[in-house]
Design a protein around this motif. Structure first.
Motif, PDB file in Angstrom:
ATOM      1  N   LEU A  34       0.824  -1.212   0.000  1.00  0.00           N
ATOM      2  CA  LEU A  34       0.000   0.000   0.000  1.00  0.00           C
ATOM      3  C   LEU A  34       0.859   1.263   0.000  1.00  0.00           C
ATOM      4  O   LEU A  34       0.546   2.232  -0.697  1.00  0.00           O
ATOM      5  CB  LEU A  34      -0.935   0.010   1.213  1.00  0.00           C
ATOM      6  N   LYS A  35       1.926   1.248   0.768  1.00  0.00           N
ATOM      7  CA  LYS A  35       2.821   2.404   0.818  1.00  0.00           C
ATOM      8  C   LYS A  35       3.402   2.669  -0.568  1.00  0.00           C
ATOM      9  O   LYS A  35       3.405   3.803  -1.045  1.00  0.00           O
ATOM     10  CB  LYS A  35       3.945   2.166   1.827  1.00  0.00           C
ATOM     11  N   HIS A  38       0.673   3.923  -2.914  1.00  0.00           N
ATOM     12  CA  HIS A  38       0.265   5.281  -2.553  1.00  0.00           C
ATOM     13  C   HIS A  38       1.300   6.301  -3.022  1.00  0.00           C
ATOM     14  O   HIS A  38       0.944   7.385  -3.497  1.00  0.00           O
ATOM     15  CB  HIS A  38       0.049   5.390  -1.042  1.00  0.00           C
ATOM     16  N   LEU A  39       2.572   5.962  -2.908  1.00  0.00           N
ATOM     17  CA  LEU A  39       3.615   6.862  -3.390  1.00  0.00           C
ATOM     18  C   LEU A  39       3.505   7.099  -4.889  1.00  0.00           C
ATOM     19  O   LEU A  39       3.801   8.174  -5.384  1.00  0.00           O
ATOM     20  CB  LEU A  39       5.000   6.295  -3.068  1.00  0.00           C
ATOM     21  N   ARG A  40       3.085   6.086  -5.606  1.00  0.00           N
ATOM     22  CA  ARG A  40       2.986   6.200  -7.063  1.00  0.00           C
ATOM     23  C   ARG A  40       1.665   6.808  -7.509  1.00  0.00           C
ATOM     24  O   ARG A  40       1.629   7.557  -8.480  1.00  0.00           O
ATOM     25  CB  ARG A  40       3.132   4.818  -7.710  1.00  0.00           C
ATOM     26  N   ALA A  47      -4.663   3.531  -4.467  1.00  0.00           N
ATOM     27  CA  ALA A  47      -3.600   2.614  -4.038  1.00  0.00           C
ATOM     28  C   ALA A  47      -4.188   1.298  -3.529  1.00  0.00           C
ATOM     29  O   ALA A  47      -3.688   0.218  -3.859  1.00  0.00           O
ATOM     30  CB  ALA A  47      -2.748   3.271  -2.959  1.00  0.00           C
ATOM     31  N   GLU A  48      -5.237   1.392  -2.743  1.00  0.00           N
ATOM     32  CA  GLU A  48      -5.876   0.178  -2.217  1.00  0.00           C
ATOM     33  C   GLU A  48      -6.413  -0.686  -3.352  1.00  0.00           C
ATOM     34  O   GLU A  48      -6.233  -1.911  -3.346  1.00  0.00           O
ATOM     35  CB  GLU A  48      -7.000   0.550  -1.248  1.00  0.00           C
ATOM     36  N   GLU A  49      -7.048  -0.057  -4.330  1.00  0.00           N
ATOM     37  CA  GLU A  49      -7.597  -0.811  -5.445  1.00  0.00           C
ATOM     38  C   GLU A  49      -6.485  -1.469  -6.274  1.00  0.00           C
ATOM     39  O   GLU A  49      -6.599  -2.628  -6.683  1.00  0.00           O
ATOM     40  CB  GLU A  49      -8.440   0.105  -6.336  1.00  0.00           C
ATOM     41  N   ALA A  50      -5.394  -0.736  -6.488  1.00  0.00           N
ATOM     42  CA  ALA A  50      -4.269  -1.298  -7.241  1.00  0.00           C
ATOM     43  C   ALA A  50      -3.643  -2.470  -6.494  1.00  0.00           C
ATOM     44  O   ALA A  50      -3.288  -3.491  -7.103  1.00  0.00           O
ATOM     45  CB  ALA A  50      -3.223  -0.220  -7.517  1.00  0.00           C
ATOM     46  N   VAL A  51      -3.520  -2.367  -5.181  1.00  0.00           N
ATOM     47  CA  VAL A  51      -2.933  -3.450  -4.383  1.00  0.00           C
ATOM     48  C   VAL A  51      -3.839  -4.682  -4.395  1.00  0.00           C
ATOM     49  O   VAL A  51      -3.356  -5.814  -4.488  1.00  0.00           O
ATOM     50  CB  VAL A  51      -2.624  -2.978  -2.940  1.00  0.00           C
TER      51      VAL A  51
END
Length: 182
Positions: A34-35, A38-40, A47-51
């Protein structure tokens, strides 16, 4: 004639490196994923959805990941590719409008900060297309604070290659960002 046992050619996963259960592995690494996302992506929900999407891909390839010579390098490759794919689906203009709409009072400094942020994002995106290893190394080193040995391990490259990629990537980013200034 020398006959090899079929198992001699296979690389056995190191049980100490990754747990056999994907669920346990994902739970252990989810915050780190997630970190990075989120940075990207600059938005917690994105970020949550991408993870989650990356986790589904990892789950479907879990046996292959466990058998890989450097399992974490493959995991991070899947994560990075998923983030890139997700990032490409987001409209930049809608994202920046959403950020501006959340600011109670937008000042000229706020807008200038967003422009610089967007300029770096655009330069990193161009670098990603032209030299993906350099872009990954720069992000890991300067946005996530990893050491060169950590970068080398995560990307499955040599430490010297990581240092060279960061140096060349920074030089290219400067050139890209200077070329965009009017």
């Amino acid at each position: 004639m020398n006959h090899l046992h079929p198992d001699q050619n296979m690389t056995e996963p190191d049980p100490a490196k990754l747990p056999p259960s994907f669920e346990v592995f994902f739970e252990q690494h989810q915050k780190e994923f997630l970190k990075r996302a989120h940075l990207r992506l600059h938005d917690r929900r994105d970020a949550e959805e991408a993870v989650i999407t990356a986790g589904c891909k990892m789950h479907s390839k879990w046996v292959r990941i466990l058998a890989h010579q450097n399992p974490m390098a493959l995991v991070y490759k899947i994560l990075n590719e998923t983030i890139i794919d997700y990032y490409r689906t987001i409209s930049r203009h809608l994202e920046h409008e959403r950020l501006l709409s959340r600011m109670p009072q937008t000042t000229g400094d706020d807008v200038n900060a967003l422009r610089r942020h967007e300029q770096l994002d655009q330069a990193l995106e161009q670098l990603e297309k032209a030299a993906p290893t350099q872009a990954s190394c720069v992000r890991l080193r300067h946005l996530e604070g990893f050491t060169y040995p950590e970068i080398a391990h995560r990307l499955d490259i040599s430490e010297g290659c990581a240092k060279t990629s960061v140096c060349r990537g920074i030089k290219t980013l400067r050139s890209l960002m200077n070329g965009k200034r009017s």
